[in-house]
Design a protein around this motif. Structure first.
Motif, PDB file in Angstrom:
ATOM      1  N   PRO A  55       8.570   5.003  -4.784  1.00  0.00           N
ATOM      2  CA  PRO A  55       8.366   6.336  -5.376  1.00  0.00           C
ATOM      3  C   PRO A  55       9.644   7.177  -5.357  1.00  0.00           C
ATOM      4  CG  PRO A  55       6.514   5.758  -3.976  1.00  0.00           C
ATOM      5  CD  PRO A  55       7.534   4.688  -3.772  1.00  0.00           C
ATOM      6  N   ALA A  56       9.966   7.748  -6.485  1.00  0.00           N
ATOM      7  CA  ALA A  56      11.210   8.516  -6.592  1.00  0.00           C
ATOM      8  C   ALA A  56      11.230   9.707  -5.644  1.00  0.00           C
ATOM      9  CB  ALA A  56      11.398   8.976  -8.042  1.00  0.00           C
ATOM     10  N   GLU A  59      -8.573   7.507  -4.587  1.00  0.00           N
ATOM     11  CA  GLU A  59      -8.389   6.075  -4.388  1.00  0.00           C
ATOM     12  C   GLU A  59      -6.990   5.788  -3.857  1.00  0.00           C
ATOM     13  OE1 GLU A  59     -10.630   3.712  -4.696  1.00  0.00           O
ATOM     14  OE2 GLU A  59     -12.159   5.171  -5.262  1.00  0.00           O
ATOM     15  N   PRO A  60      -6.879   4.915  -2.854  1.00  0.00           N
ATOM     16  CA  PRO A  60      -5.554   4.532  -2.366  1.00  0.00           C
ATOM     17  C   PRO A  60      -4.782   3.761  -3.427  1.00  0.00           C
ATOM     18  CG  PRO A  60      -7.247   3.133  -1.395  1.00  0.00           C
ATOM     19  CD  PRO A  60      -7.967   4.238  -2.127  1.00  0.00           C
ATOM     20  N   ARG A  61      -3.480   3.922  -3.395  1.00  0.00           N
ATOM     21  CA  ARG A  61      -2.641   3.225  -4.360  1.00  0.00           C
ATOM     22  C   ARG A  61      -1.958   2.036  -3.702  1.00  0.00           C
ATOM     23  NH1 ARG A  61       1.927   6.475  -6.320  1.00  0.00           N
ATOM     24  NH2 ARG A  61       1.992   7.325  -4.207  1.00  0.00           N
ATOM     25  N   SER A  62      -1.526   1.114  -4.529  1.00  0.00           N
ATOM     26  CA  SER A  62      -0.730   0.000  -4.024  1.00  0.00           C
ATOM     27  C   SER A  62       0.114  -0.559  -5.157  1.00  0.00           C
ATOM     28  CB  SER A  62      -1.606  -1.105  -3.426  1.00  0.00           C
ATOM     29  OG  SER A  62      -2.410  -1.699  -4.431  1.00  0.00           O
ATOM     30  N   PRO A 108       0.835  -1.209   0.000  1.00  0.00           N
ATOM     31  CA  PRO A 108       0.000   0.000   0.000  1.00  0.00           C
ATOM     32  C   PRO A 108       0.868   1.257   0.000  1.00  0.00           C
ATOM     33  CG  PRO A 108      -0.772  -1.581   1.636  1.00  0.00           C
ATOM     34  CD  PRO A 108       0.570  -2.063   1.173  1.00  0.00           C
ATOM     35  N   LEU A 109       0.466   2.238  -0.785  1.00  0.00           N
ATOM     36  CA  LEU A 109       1.222   3.484  -0.892  1.00  0.00           C
ATOM     37  C   LEU A 109       0.360   4.658  -0.455  1.00  0.00           C
ATOM     38  CD1 LEU A 109       2.773   2.909  -4.440  1.00  0.00           C
ATOM     39  CD2 LEU A 109       3.866   2.498  -2.228  1.00  0.00           C
ATOM     40  N   PRO A 110       0.981   5.683   0.132  1.00  0.00           N
ATOM     41  CA  PRO A 110       0.203   6.881   0.482  1.00  0.00           C
ATOM     42  C   PRO A 110      -0.318   7.562  -0.767  1.00  0.00           C
ATOM     43  CG  PRO A 110       2.553   7.265   0.775  1.00  0.00           C
ATOM     44  CD  PRO A 110       2.406   5.810   0.495  1.00  0.00           C
ATOM     45  N   GLY A 111      -1.539   8.085  -0.700  1.00  0.00           N
ATOM     46  CA  GLY A 111      -2.132   8.747  -1.860  1.00  0.00           C
ATOM     47  C   GLY A 111      -1.460  10.079  -2.167  1.00  0.00           C
ATOM     48  N   ARG A 112      -1.418  10.409  -3.419  1.00  0.00           N
ATOM     49  CA  ARG A 112      -0.891  11.711  -3.828  1.00  0.00           C
ATOM     50  C   ARG A 112      -1.967  12.769  -3.649  1.00  0.00           C
ATOM     51  NH1 ARG A 112       1.110   8.526  -8.373  1.00  0.00           N
ATOM     52  NH2 ARG A 112       3.367   8.225  -8.188  1.00  0.00           N
TER      53      ARG A 112
END
Length: 212
Positions: free
Chosen positions: A175-176, A155-158, A146-150
């Motif tokens: 993420p860069a 929608e949450p990212r993963s 799971p990734l923090p949303g921009r």
């Protein structure tokens, strides 16, 4: 069916078959007593007549005797919730085997970890990568990061990883933009399914828990 008690004195001697039936009845009564104690009943106070016996037909029976209405209600509630099903059916050894199997399942989950660490890219530059390590002897499935949303994303990212084979470490790009605040390797949140279908999550602090 009227039963012949065997724990009183002054009664006729029992036959060999009756003795065997009595032994079986007492064993079952003891198992029932253990099960009732396990779910919170005081058998000596609430089921004082619980005993093994032999019926006049010569078969083993378990006598429960008279119980108070509130005790009966409590037992009915426990049965309805399914709390005592395994205790009434399986012997204690079977329960230990079930507990051991549960420990083995969680043991695999404890051997799955994920972290973020800097890497040297093929062009010589620095980058960040997720490292997903499976130290168990079995694969894990449906692995996601799971990734923090921009900003502006609803929608949450993963990051979908899929299967991680046993004894291997899989890498995926992180993420860069994280590179600007990177200091040292740190845990990453991960979700995965173990080899018996249970879903797990390990948070950014490394805490493992069953996924809801």
């Amino acid at each position: 069916m009227e039963a012949i008690t065997t724990r009183t004195t002054g009664q006729a001697a029992m036959t060999g078959d009756q003795s065997a039936e009595l032994a079986a009845a007492r064993k079952s009564a003891d198992r029932l007593a253990i099960a009732l104690e396990e779910i919170g009943f005081d058998v000596g106070q609430e089921f004082p007549a619980l005993d093994g016996a032999v019926s006049r037909e010569g078969s083993a029976v378990v006598r429960i005797g008279d119980v108070q209405p509130d005790i009966a209600d409590g037992l009915a509630s426990a049965l309805t919730r399914g709390m005592v099903g395994s205790f009434l059916v399986a012997p204690r050894q079977d329960r230990r085997e079930v507990d051991h199997a549960d420990e083995e399942r969680s043991s695999q989950a404890e051997q799955i970890s994920a972290w973020v660490e800097d890497i040297r890219k093929s062009d010589g530059g620095r980058g960040l990568a997720f490292h997903i390590h499976n130290a168990s002897a079995m694969p894990v499935y449906e692995v996601e990061l799971p990734l923090p949303g921009r900003p502006g994303e609803e929608e949450p990212r993963s990051e979908s990883v899929g299967l991680v084979p046993p004894g291997q470490t899989i890498r995926r790009p992180a993420p860069a933009e994280w590179l600007g605040t990177y200091v040292a390797p740190e845990p990453a949140k991960i979700e995965f399914t173990d080899n018996v279908g249970r879903r797990w999550t390990r948070d950014e602090r490394g805490t493992l828990s069953r996924a809801r």
